[in-house]
Design a protein around this motif. Structure first.
Motif, PDB file in Angstrom:
ATOM      1  N   ALA A 137       1.010  -1.270   0.008  1.00 26.50           N
ATOM      2  CA  ALA A 137       0.034  -0.050   0.086  1.00 26.50           C
ATOM      3  C   ALA A 137       0.932   1.272  -0.165  1.00 26.50           C
ATOM      4  CB  ALA A 137      -0.965  -0.153   1.326  1.00 26.50           C
ATOM      5  N   VAL A 138       0.559   2.206  -0.545  1.00 26.34           N
ATOM      6  CA  VAL A 138       1.250   3.599  -0.571  1.00 26.34           C
ATOM      7  C   VAL A 138       0.075   4.359  -0.363  1.00 26.34           C
ATOM      8  CG1 VAL A 138       2.327   5.139  -2.227  1.00 26.34           C
ATOM      9  CG2 VAL A 138       2.658   2.690  -2.584  1.00 26.34           C
ATOM     10  N   LEU A 139       0.629   5.512   0.752  1.00 27.87           N
ATOM     11  CA  LEU A 139      -0.335   6.538   0.996  1.00 27.87           C
ATOM     12  C   LEU A 139       0.351   7.829   0.954  1.00 27.87           C
ATOM     13  CD1 LEU A 139      -3.019   7.545   2.255  1.00 27.87           C
ATOM     14  CD2 LEU A 139      -1.989   6.909   4.410  1.00 27.87           C
ATOM     15  N   PRO A 140       0.126   8.799   0.341  1.00 26.26           N
ATOM     16  CA  PRO A 140       0.483  10.236   0.288  1.00 26.26           C
ATOM     17  C   PRO A 140       0.080  10.939   1.654  1.00 26.26           C
ATOM     18  CG  PRO A 140      -0.965  10.077  -1.650  1.00 26.26           C
ATOM     19  CD  PRO A 140      -1.145   8.755  -0.955  1.00 26.26           C
ATOM     20  N   ILE A 141       1.069  11.591   2.052  1.00 28.80           N
ATOM     21  CA  ILE A 141       0.990  12.264   3.187  1.00 28.80           C
ATOM     22  C   ILE A 141       1.858  13.243   3.598  1.00 28.80           C
ATOM     23  CG2 ILE A 141       2.374  10.447   4.557  1.00 28.80           C
ATOM     24  CD1 ILE A 141       0.053  10.320   6.687  1.00 28.80           C
ATOM     25  N   ASN A 142       1.425  14.265   4.386  1.00 28.58           N
ATOM     26  CA  ASN A 142       2.433  15.292   4.583  1.00 28.58           C
ATOM     27  C   ASN A 142       3.051  14.984   6.028  1.00 28.58           C
ATOM     28  OD1 ASN A 142      -0.416  16.042   6.135  1.00 28.58           O
ATOM     29  ND2 ASN A 142       0.788  17.656   7.123  1.00 28.58           N
ATOM     30  N   PHE A 143       4.427  15.509   6.110  1.00 28.29           N
ATOM     31  CA  PHE A 143       5.292  15.144   6.909  1.00 28.29           C
ATOM     32  C   PHE A 143       6.121  16.355   7.291  1.00 28.29           C
ATOM     33  CE2 PHE A 143       7.534  14.966   3.165  1.00 28.29           C
ATOM     34  CZ  PHE A 143       8.686  15.084   3.425  1.00 28.29           C
ATOM     35  N   SER A 144       6.991  15.943   8.298  1.00 23.45           N
ATOM     36  CA  SER A 144       8.205  16.792   8.823  1.00 23.45           C
ATOM     37  C   SER A 144       9.193  15.926   9.126  1.00 23.45           C
ATOM     38  CB  SER A 144       7.880  17.848   9.740  1.00 23.45           C
ATOM     39  OG  SER A 144       7.588  17.455  10.843  1.00 23.45           O
ATOM     40  N   LEU A 145      10.310  16.477   9.228  1.00 22.46           N
ATOM     41  CA  LEU A 145      11.570  15.716   9.752  1.00 22.46           C
ATOM     42  C   LEU A 145      11.786  16.183  11.144  1.00 22.46           C
ATOM     43  CD1 LEU A 145      14.110  15.699   6.849  1.00 22.46           C
ATOM     44  CD2 LEU A 145      12.515  13.961   7.526  1.00 22.46           C
ATOM     45  N   ASP A 146      12.194  15.341  12.098  1.00 20.76           N
ATOM     46  CA  ASP A 146      12.914  15.613  13.454  1.00 20.76           C
ATOM     47  C   ASP A 146      14.153  15.727  13.198  1.00 20.76           C
ATOM     48  OD1 ASP A 146      12.334  16.099  16.220  1.00 20.76           O
ATOM     49  OD2 ASP A 146      11.633  14.170  16.598  1.00 20.76           O
ATOM     50  N   GLU A 147      14.635  16.383  14.651  1.00 18.75           N
ATOM     51  CA  GLU A 147      15.979  16.787  14.592  1.00 18.75           C
ATOM     52  C   GLU A 147      16.918  15.543  14.506  1.00 18.75           C
ATOM     53  OE1 GLU A 147      15.717  17.510  18.808  1.00 18.75           O
ATOM     54  OE2 GLU A 147      14.822  19.485  18.349  1.00 18.75           O
ATOM     55  N   ASP A 148      16.628  14.420  14.633  1.00 18.80           N
ATOM     56  CA  ASP A 148      17.413  13.330  14.456  1.00 18.80           C
ATOM     57  C   ASP A 148      17.337  12.609  12.895  1.00 18.80           C
ATOM     58  OD1 ASP A 148      14.960  12.072  14.687  1.00 18.80           O
ATOM     59  OD2 ASP A 148      15.499  10.583  15.980  1.00 18.80           O
ATOM     60  N   GLY A 149      16.455  13.401  12.102  1.00 22.48           N
ATOM     61  CA  GLY A 149      16.507  12.886  10.759  1.00 22.48           C
ATOM     62  C   GLY A 149      15.284  11.900  10.556  1.00 22.48           C
ATOM     63  N   SER A 150      14.436  11.420  11.683  1.00 25.00           N
ATOM     64  CA  SER A 150      13.332  10.684  11.431  1.00 25.00           C
ATOM     65  C   SER A 150      12.184  11.561  10.811  1.00 25.00           C
ATOM     66  CB  SER A 150      12.861   9.873  12.549  1.00 25.00           C
ATOM     67  OG  SER A 150      12.987  10.917  13.798  1.00 25.00           O
ATOM     68  N   VAL A 151      11.161  10.579   9.971  1.00 22.10           N
ATOM     69  CA  VAL A 151      10.207  11.090   9.169  1.00 22.10           C
ATOM     70  C   VAL A 151       9.241  11.248  10.566  1.00 22.10           C
ATOM     71  CG1 VAL A 151       8.545  10.977   7.649  1.00 22.10           C
ATOM     72  CG2 VAL A 151      11.006  10.440   7.182  1.00 22.10           C
ATOM     73  N   LEU A 152       8.295  12.439  10.416  1.00 24.84           N
ATOM     74  CA  LEU A 152       7.393  12.426  11.494  1.00 24.84           C
ATOM     75  C   LEU A 152       5.858  12.528  10.805  1.00 24.84           C
ATOM     76  CD1 LEU A 152       8.900  14.757  14.146  1.00 24.84           C
ATOM     77  CD2 LEU A 152       8.559  12.423  14.341  1.00 24.84           C
ATOM     78  N   VAL A 153       4.725  12.006  11.099  1.00 29.18           N
ATOM     79  CA  VAL A 153       3.449  12.072  10.676  1.00 29.18           C
ATOM     80  C   VAL A 153       2.455  12.395  11.938  1.00 29.18           C
ATOM     81  CG1 VAL A 153       1.843  10.922   9.472  1.00 29.18           C
ATOM     82  CG2 VAL A 153       4.041  10.660   8.664  1.00 29.18           C
ATOM     83  N   ARG A 154       1.608  13.284  11.382  1.00 29.83           N
ATOM     84  CA  ARG A 154       0.486  13.362  12.510  1.00 29.83           C
ATOM     85  C   ARG A 154      -0.792  12.893  12.009  1.00 29.83           C
ATOM     86  NH1 ARG A 154      -0.636  18.889  16.042  1.00 29.83           N
ATOM     87  NH2 ARG A 154       1.534  18.933  15.585  1.00 29.83           N
ATOM     88  N   THR A 155      -1.351  12.037  12.726  1.00 31.33           N
ATOM     89  CA  THR A 155      -2.635  11.686  12.159  1.00 31.33           C
ATOM     90  C   THR A 155      -3.915  11.207  13.060  1.00 31.33           C
ATOM     91  OG1 THR A 155      -3.587   9.843  10.602  1.00 31.33           O
ATOM     92  CG2 THR A 155      -1.806   9.309  12.057  1.00 31.33           C
TER      93      THR A 155
END
Length: 140
Positions: free
Chosen positions: A36-54
């Motif tokens: 499955a593929v889902l387009p989603i808005n995101f940001s990067l955290d200080e350590d380079g991890s991807v963050l998603v709010r849902t």
């Protein structure tokens, strides 16, 4: 850096820098034993991890918590046949620490969807790969 036929491999820091300038990516995961593929808005955290709010009720949360996923973002210009693509691969997890959740509520991504409740999903950037197409090749 490796360069061949108009493609250039990108290093980790360059990939993270590029990810920081686009608002939408695609999370790739397994849903009912199928890709499955889902387009989603995101940001990067200080350590380079991807963050998603849902939403905590989102199917995505149950499908990705504790499993390895891929996250892809890109930017391309069809007219010049140039652009880049970055893939982050790592374990996804729901942020459960109250202090971390509070911090991300202030600094993390906003959701483009209206949410009455929210959770944050973190994708650890265990493997980050990217490549750039410089548009030098012509169609043959």
């Amino acid at each position: 850096m490796f360069q061949s036929d108009g493609f250039r491999a990108l290093g980790r820091q360059e990939c993270l820098r590029l990810l920081a300038v686009v608002p939408v990516g695609r999370i790739v995961y397994t849903r009912q034993a199928l890709p499955a593929v889902l387009p989603i808005n995101f940001s990067l955290d200080e350590d380079g991890s991807v963050l998603v709010r849902t939403s905590p009720a989102a199917d995505l949360v149950r499908a990705v918590d504790g499993v390895v996923v891929a996250f892809e973002a890109d930017e391309f210009d069809a007219a010049t046949r140039s652009g880049w693509s970055v893939v982050v691969t790592g374990r996804a997890s729901v942020v459960t620490d109250p202090a971390e959740h509070k911090r991300l509520s202030r600094t993390g991504p906003s959701s483009w969807m209206p949410l009455t409740e929210e959770v944050f999903v973190r994708i650890d950037s265990e493997m980050v790969t990217g490549r750039e197409l410089n548009g030098a090749l012509s169609m043959r």
